[in-house]
Design a protein around this motif. Structure first.
Motif, PDB file in Angstrom:
ATOM      1  N   TRP A 171       0.829  -1.202   0.000  1.00  0.00           N
ATOM      2  CA  TRP A 171       0.000   0.000   0.000  1.00  0.00           C
ATOM      3  C   TRP A 171       0.869   1.259   0.000  1.00  0.00           C
ATOM      4  O   TRP A 171       0.601   2.208  -0.753  1.00  0.00           O
ATOM      5  CB  TRP A 171      -0.915  -0.015   1.220  1.00  0.00           C
ATOM      6  N   LEU A 172       1.905   1.275   0.819  1.00  0.00           N
ATOM      7  CA  LEU A 172       2.806   2.429   0.862  1.00  0.00           C
ATOM      8  C   LEU A 172       3.520   2.615  -0.472  1.00  0.00           C
ATOM      9  O   LEU A 172       3.705   3.749  -0.943  1.00  0.00           O
ATOM     10  CB  LEU A 172       3.833   2.245   1.982  1.00  0.00           C
ATOM     11  N   ALA A 173       3.931   1.517  -1.088  1.00  0.00           N
ATOM     12  CA  ALA A 173       4.623   1.613  -2.381  1.00  0.00           C
ATOM     13  C   ALA A 173       3.720   2.226  -3.442  1.00  0.00           C
ATOM     14  O   ALA A 173       4.157   3.097  -4.212  1.00  0.00           O
ATOM     15  CB  ALA A 173       5.087   0.221  -2.818  1.00  0.00           C
ATOM     16  N   VAL A 174       2.466   1.788  -3.490  1.00  0.00           N
ATOM     17  CA  VAL A 174       1.526   2.322  -4.487  1.00  0.00           C
ATOM     18  C   VAL A 174       1.220   3.788  -4.209  1.00  0.00           C
ATOM     19  O   VAL A 174       1.157   4.617  -5.131  1.00  0.00           O
ATOM     20  CB  VAL A 174       0.239   1.481  -4.508  1.00  0.00           C
ATOM     21  N   LYS A 175       1.035   4.130  -2.936  1.00  0.00           N
ATOM     22  CA  LYS A 175       0.697   5.505  -2.578  1.00  0.00           C
ATOM     23  C   LYS A 175       1.838   6.476  -2.879  1.00  0.00           C
ATOM     24  O   LYS A 175       1.617   7.604  -3.335  1.00  0.00           O
ATOM     25  CB  LYS A 175       0.336   5.580  -1.089  1.00  0.00           C
ATOM     26  N   THR A 176       3.072   6.079  -2.607  1.00  0.00           N
ATOM     27  CA  THR A 176       4.205   6.988  -2.758  1.00  0.00           C
ATOM     28  C   THR A 176       4.811   6.970  -4.160  1.00  0.00           C
ATOM     29  O   THR A 176       5.273   8.005  -4.658  1.00  0.00           O
ATOM     30  CB  THR A 176       5.305   6.637  -1.738  1.00  0.00           C
ATOM     31  N   LEU A 177       4.812   5.804  -4.807  1.00  0.00           N
ATOM     32  CA  LEU A 177       5.483   5.678  -6.103  1.00  0.00           C
ATOM     33  C   LEU A 177       4.519   5.612  -7.284  1.00  0.00           C
ATOM     34  O   LEU A 177       4.959   5.713  -8.441  1.00  0.00           O
ATOM     35  CB  LEU A 177       6.378   4.432  -6.115  1.00  0.00           C
ATOM     36  N   GLY A 178       3.233   5.421  -7.024  1.00  0.00           N
ATOM     37  CA  GLY A 178       2.267   5.303  -8.122  1.00  0.00           C
ATOM     38  C   GLY A 178       1.835   6.655  -8.662  1.00  0.00           C
ATOM     39  O   GLY A 178       0.638   6.921  -8.817  1.00  0.00           O
ATOM     40  N   ARG A 179       2.767   7.504  -8.968  1.00  0.00           N
ATOM     41  CA  ARG A 179       2.498   8.843  -9.496  1.00  0.00           C
ATOM     42  C   ARG A 179       3.163   8.989 -10.861  1.00  0.00           C
ATOM     43  O   ARG A 179       4.229   8.406 -11.107  1.00  0.00           O
ATOM     44  CB  ARG A 179       3.029   9.915  -8.551  1.00  0.00           C
ATOM     45  N   PRO A 180       2.592   9.776 -11.737  1.00  0.00           N
ATOM     46  CA  PRO A 180       3.190   9.949 -13.078  1.00  0.00           C
ATOM     47  C   PRO A 180       4.599  10.516 -13.038  1.00  0.00           C
ATOM     48  O   PRO A 180       5.399  10.244 -13.934  1.00  0.00           O
ATOM     49  CB  PRO A 180       2.223  10.926 -13.771  1.00  0.00           C
ATOM     50  N   CYS A 181       4.939  11.285 -11.991  1.00  0.00           N
ATOM     51  CA  CYS A 181       6.249  11.917 -11.934  1.00  0.00           C
ATOM     52  C   CYS A 181       7.365  10.935 -11.580  1.00  0.00           C
ATOM     53  O   CYS A 181       8.550  11.222 -11.808  1.00  0.00           O
ATOM     54  CB  CYS A 181       6.240  13.073 -10.931  1.00  0.00           C
ATOM     55  N   VAL A 182       7.023   9.776 -11.024  1.00  0.00           N
ATOM     56  CA  VAL A 182       8.032   8.783 -10.655  1.00  0.00           C
ATOM     57  C   VAL A 182       8.458   8.020 -11.906  1.00  0.00           C
ATOM     58  O   VAL A 182       7.616   7.597 -12.706  1.00  0.00           O
ATOM     59  CB  VAL A 182       7.488   7.812  -9.591  1.00  0.00           C
ATOM     60  N   SER A 183       9.764   7.834 -12.068  1.00  0.00           N
ATOM     61  CA  SER A 183      10.283   7.196 -13.283  1.00  0.00           C
ATOM     62  C   SER A 183       9.870   5.733 -13.363  1.00  0.00           C
ATOM     63  O   SER A 183       9.662   5.063 -12.336  1.00  0.00           O
ATOM     64  CB  SER A 183      11.807   7.293 -13.330  1.00  0.00           C
ATOM     65  N   LEU A 184       9.767   5.239 -14.594  1.00  0.00           N
ATOM     66  CA  LEU A 184       9.383   3.844 -14.819  1.00  0.00           C
ATOM     67  C   LEU A 184      10.414   2.891 -14.227  1.00  0.00           C
ATOM     68  O   LEU A 184      10.071   1.822 -13.718  1.00  0.00           O
ATOM     69  CB  LEU A 184       9.214   3.584 -16.323  1.00  0.00           C
ATOM     70  N   GLY A 185      11.702   3.270 -14.272  1.00  0.00           N
ATOM     71  CA  GLY A 185      12.750   2.416 -13.718  1.00  0.00           C
ATOM     72  C   GLY A 185      12.571   2.162 -12.230  1.00  0.00           C
ATOM     73  O   GLY A 185      12.765   1.040 -11.746  1.00  0.00           O
ATOM     74  N   ILE A 186      12.203   3.196 -11.486  1.00  0.00           N
ATOM     75  CA  ILE A 186      11.979   3.038 -10.045  1.00  0.00           C
ATOM     76  C   ILE A 186      10.770   2.131  -9.798  1.00  0.00           C
ATOM     77  O   ILE A 186      10.782   1.276  -8.908  1.00  0.00           O
ATOM     78  CB  ILE A 186      11.776   4.418  -9.382  1.00  0.00           C
ATOM     79  N   LYS A 187       9.731   2.296 -10.591  1.00  0.00           N
ATOM     80  CA  LYS A 187       8.523   1.477 -10.410  1.00  0.00           C
ATOM     81  C   LYS A 187       8.798  -0.004 -10.706  1.00  0.00           C
ATOM     82  O   LYS A 187       8.362  -0.877  -9.955  1.00  0.00           O
ATOM     83  CB  LYS A 187       7.410   1.990 -11.324  1.00  0.00           C
ATOM     84  N   THR A 188       9.519  -0.273 -11.786  1.00  0.00           N
ATOM     85  CA  THR A 188       9.796  -1.669 -12.121  1.00  0.00           C
ATOM     86  C   THR A 188      10.753  -2.300 -11.109  1.00  0.00           C
ATOM     87  O   THR A 188      10.628  -3.483 -10.778  1.00  0.00           O
ATOM     88  CB  THR A 188      10.382  -1.784 -13.532  1.00  0.00           C
ATOM     89  N   ALA A 189      11.727  -1.523 -10.602  1.00  0.00           N
ATOM     90  CA  ALA A 189      12.628  -2.046  -9.573  1.00  0.00           C
ATOM     91  C   ALA A 189      11.851  -2.368  -8.298  1.00  0.00           C
ATOM     92  O   ALA A 189      12.097  -3.394  -7.644  1.00  0.00           O
ATOM     93  CB  ALA A 189      13.731  -1.034  -9.281  1.00  0.00           C
ATOM     94  N   THR A 190      10.918  -1.503  -7.940  1.00  0.00           N
ATOM     95  CA  THR A 190      10.073  -1.742  -6.759  1.00  0.00           C
ATOM     96  C   THR A 190       9.217  -2.989  -6.948  1.00  0.00           C
ATOM     97  O   THR A 190       9.078  -3.809  -6.031  1.00  0.00           O
ATOM     98  CB  THR A 190       9.164  -0.527  -6.498  1.00  0.00           C
TER      99      THR A 190
END
Length: 545
Positions: free
Chosen positions: A188-207
């Motif tokens: 839940w914390l990961a989606v809330k903090t990183l699930g934003r358009p401004c966060v890079s795709l690389g960070i999202k895929t690594a997470t």
């Protein structure tokens, strides 16, 4: 001689879904044995536009129909075989040049399928390569072994004096990264903090890679706890005068239980005898936890000089081991506090699957566990829900329990009302996602079609005899979603497709950020490899977790 008139026929599915036909048969809607082909190959017709006009794309020779029968899914249209051939010649001439470059590009990206078919177990155990899961396992082992080695040579005296504490610390870590309550919060914390358009795709895929593979920490810490406990026992046996026989016996028993639990979790045994693994892992773990409490009180109350025990609580509560053991106990007990026996409605549209309905809506992306008997076995399934009044599970008949749901539908089942997050939940991290499902794997994705989601999702569903095996209700749930974002491929009508190629094509066409697949080991592997070659981030089940 009069010029032959070319009739251009347009085909429209009654349900607006993707389908295949072979123009070289007398009945274009019949799936039969391949006939002699000289001028035209096998083609895939898909509704690319909202107007249901069709574009012709070549399909590889790997597609083969599974049986011969006339489709019952499409409107009846009377067409002569010669008319169909003339149409294909005309259409191919129009689109062949435009599509040639695209076909060559996609084919180069796809892996060559010239290797012999391997068994499900060999794919799970040997054919995954060095995964992120295995990487986390190795890191945990390496860090613990370095600390243990430094302790053994005298460069880490703190660990040498508290080897048992390091073993308990590893047990806490392995419990933490298997705690459904803890991981639900982390997801839940990961989606809330990183699930934003401004966060890079690389960070999202690594997470996503990390959260999907935390089981590697669980396994690595499990092996490390055994190593630290062995080291502690060796040190204790060298100084027998500082401890008692009771403490040594309890410690050896805990070590034996941890070894049995770890051996039961060995991948080969776990996949061949899953029920044995589950029960051994659970009951050996519970026994080890009870004995750990006994060990804590005995070891922390023992007086070496007088060879007696002082069970003064003021002395015990100051020890770190007590609080680590308390944390372990809370994490293990928490999921069991949510166990309930609930009334269910089970229907079986066929002998291949059962639909289990429960009261109460559930958020998209969550999974649930059910059991006929809470102390014997638990089974995890994806949850289908519109988020309002009810939710349901689609259980494919692949084991004794799921087959029993069809043969003798129960009125009640045990459930854990605390649903847990998995890979499907991380769909919410991204802006545009392609979901690829085969068979009953569709159940983990359907909620994203039925309720609002942060991500714009597209779907490919490949299954055999969809209405016959999974029921009209499943088909209707898919049909509620915009048809330009869905491809449904019924292999009983259209033949077996190259799902990897279909996924890459769809990902490029829909311009998605990531592909998430749920299929059998071979299917998931092929899609992941194809997407990797095409530089498309993709995730699937972690079979070695």
């Amino acid at each position: 001689m009069e010029r032959a008139e070319i009739k251009i026929a347009r085909f429209s599915s009654c349900r607006g879904v993707a389908f295949e036909i072979n123009p070289n048969r007398s009945n274009p809607f019949a799936i039969g044995s391949p006939t002699k082909q000289e001028r035209i190959g096998t083609w895939l017709w898909l509704p690319w536009t909202r107007s249901n006009s069709f574009k012709i794309l070549p399909q590889p020779r790997t597609i083969s129909p599974t049986r011969s029968r006339t489709s019952s899914h499409f409107c009846d249209i009377d067409i002569e075989a010669s008319d169909v051939e003339l149409e294909f010649i005309a259409e191919v001439q129009d689109v062949e040049e435009a599509d040639k470059a695209h076909r060559v590009k996609v084919q180069k990206l796809l892996p060559k399928n010239d290797t012999p078919r391997r068994s499900r177990l060999s794919i799970i155990l040997l054919d995954q390569g060095f995964t992120f899961y295995k990487g986390l396992f190795v890191v945990c082992i390496a860090l613990n072994m370095v600390a243990l080695a430094l302790s053994a040579v005298g460069y880490f005296p703190y660990a040498k004096k508290r080897a048992t504490l390091f073993s308990i610390g590893n047990i806490l870590a392995l419990t933490l990264f298997r705690s459904e309550a803890f991981l639900r919060v982390i997801f839940w914390l990961a989606v809330k903090t990183l699930g934003r358009p401004c966060v890079s795709l690389g960070i999202k895929t690594a997470t996503t890679s990390f959260l999907q593979s935390v089981g590697g920490i669980h396994s690595g810490c499990g092996v490390s706890s055994i190593a630290w406990l062995i080291y502690s026992l060796v040190l204790t046996l060298k100084n027998k005068d500082t401890t008692s026989l009771e403490i040594i016996v309890v410690a050896f028993t805990i070590l034996s239980l941890l070894l049995i639990s770890s051996l039961a979790a060995f991948p080969l045994l776990r996949h061949l005898h899953h029920n044995v693994f589950e029960r051994t892992h659970r009951f050996a773990g519970w026994m080890a936890l009870i004995l750990l409490w006994l060990f804590i009180f005995l070891s922390m109350s023992y007086e070496p000089k007088s060879h007696t025990y002082d069970f003064t609580m003021s002395k015990v509560v100051k020890k770190q081991g007590l609080w680590l053991t308390l944390a372990i106990t809370i994490l293990i007990i928490t999921p069991w506090l949510s166990v309930r026996k609930v009334q269910v409605s089970v229907s079986a549209p066929s002998n291949h699957a059962a639909i289990i309905k429960f009261e109460g809506g559930v958020q998209a992306g969550l999974l649930g566990r059910i059991s006929p008997s809470p102390l014997s076995e638990w089974h995890a399934f994806g949850i289908i829900s519109d988020g309002k009044k009810e939710h349901m599970m689609l259980a494919g008949a692949v084991g004794d329990f799921t087959k029993s749901l069809i043969s003798t539908p129960p009125k009640h089942l045990w459930v854990r009302t605390m649903h847990f997050a998995g890979l499907p939940y991380l769909v919410n991290l991204y802006q545009r996602v392609l979901l690829v499902a085969t068979g009953s794997g569709i159940c983990v994705f359907l909620s994203f079609l039925l309720q609002p989601s942060k991500a714009d999702v597209c779907l490919i569903w490949v299954a055999k005899d969809i209405e016959l095996n999974f029921g009209r209700e499943m088909r209707q749930l898919v049909n509620k979603y915009p048809k330009e974002k869905v491809i449904v491929h019924d292999t009983a009508i259209c033949g077996r497709p190259n799902v990897a190629e279909m996924s890459v094509n769809a990902a490029i066409r829909w311009n998605v950020e990531v592909v998430i697949v749920t299929s059998n080991p071979e299917g998931s592997r092929d899609v992941l490899r194809a997407c990797k070659r095409a530089n498309i981030p993709a995730f699937g089940p972690i079979w070695d977790s």
